[in-house]
Design a protein around this motif. Sequence first.
Motif, PDB file in Angstrom:
ATOM      1  N   ILE A   4      -6.034  10.416   9.387  1.00  0.00           N
ATOM      2  CA  ILE A   4      -5.765   8.991   9.183  1.00  0.00           C
ATOM      3  C   ILE A   4      -4.867   8.809   7.967  1.00  0.00           C
ATOM      4  O   ILE A   4      -3.885   8.056   8.009  1.00  0.00           O
ATOM      5  N   LEU A   5      -5.177   9.482   6.881  1.00  0.00           N
ATOM      6  CA  LEU A   5      -4.351   9.385   5.676  1.00  0.00           C
ATOM      7  C   LEU A   5      -2.927   9.853   5.947  1.00  0.00           C
ATOM      8  O   LEU A   5      -1.956   9.234   5.495  1.00  0.00           O
ATOM      9  N   TRP A   6      -2.794  10.941   6.695  1.00  0.00           N
ATOM     10  CA  TRP A   6      -1.483  11.491   7.007  1.00  0.00           C
ATOM     11  C   TRP A   6      -0.658  10.492   7.827  1.00  0.00           C
ATOM     12  O   TRP A   6       0.517  10.246   7.523  1.00  0.00           O
ATOM     13  N   LEU A   7      -1.271   9.928   8.850  1.00  0.00           N
ATOM     14  CA  LEU A   7      -0.553   8.977   9.701  1.00  0.00           C
ATOM     15  C   LEU A   7      -0.255   7.676   8.964  1.00  0.00           C
ATOM     16  O   LEU A   7       0.818   7.090   9.134  1.00  0.00           O
ATOM     17  N   THR A   8      -1.179   7.219   8.131  1.00  0.00           N
ATOM     18  CA  THR A   8      -0.950   6.017   7.337  1.00  0.00           C
ATOM     19  C   THR A   8       0.240   6.212   6.404  1.00  0.00           C
ATOM     20  O   THR A   8       1.077   5.323   6.256  1.00  0.00           O
ATOM     21  N   ALA A   9       0.331   7.381   5.803  1.00  0.00           N
ATOM     22  CA  ALA A   9       1.462   7.687   4.925  1.00  0.00           C
ATOM     23  C   ALA A   9       2.782   7.681   5.693  1.00  0.00           C
ATOM     24  O   ALA A   9       3.843   7.424   5.120  1.00  0.00           O
ATOM     25  N   LYS A  10       2.716   7.944   6.994  1.00  0.00           N
ATOM     26  CA  LYS A  10       3.916   7.930   7.835  1.00  0.00           C
ATOM     27  C   LYS A  10       4.214   6.535   8.399  1.00  0.00           C
ATOM     28  O   LYS A  10       5.127   6.381   9.199  1.00  0.00           O
TER      29      LYS A  10
END
Length: 105
Positions: A4-10
């Motif tokens: 989730i953090l990775w996708l949010t950062a994207k």
Amino acid sequence: MLAILWLTAKGYRLLSQRFGGKGGEIDLIVKRGRTVAFVEVKARGALDDALTAITPQKRRLVEARVRQWLAQNPWAMDHYLRADAVFLAPWRRPRHVPGAFELLL
């Protein structure tokens, strides 16, 4: 959750997490612009093992859940729908694969 953090950062926005139930679930449903992505998250000891973790049976279960989610969220039908994956392994950067497999709706 790291995915989730990775996708949010994207630039993705989380719409749903662990959608479904008996018979399978979609790990994450995210949106960015006019794209709604149904994301399978696979964590394994090695990244190569994670890459092979989405089996044909899992794809069919995801497709059934996508149809269920779309029935509850008809607004998404005019968006680009995509099946993504995020692969995780210890001490490795997450790997986001847009369009990891084709959705047969």
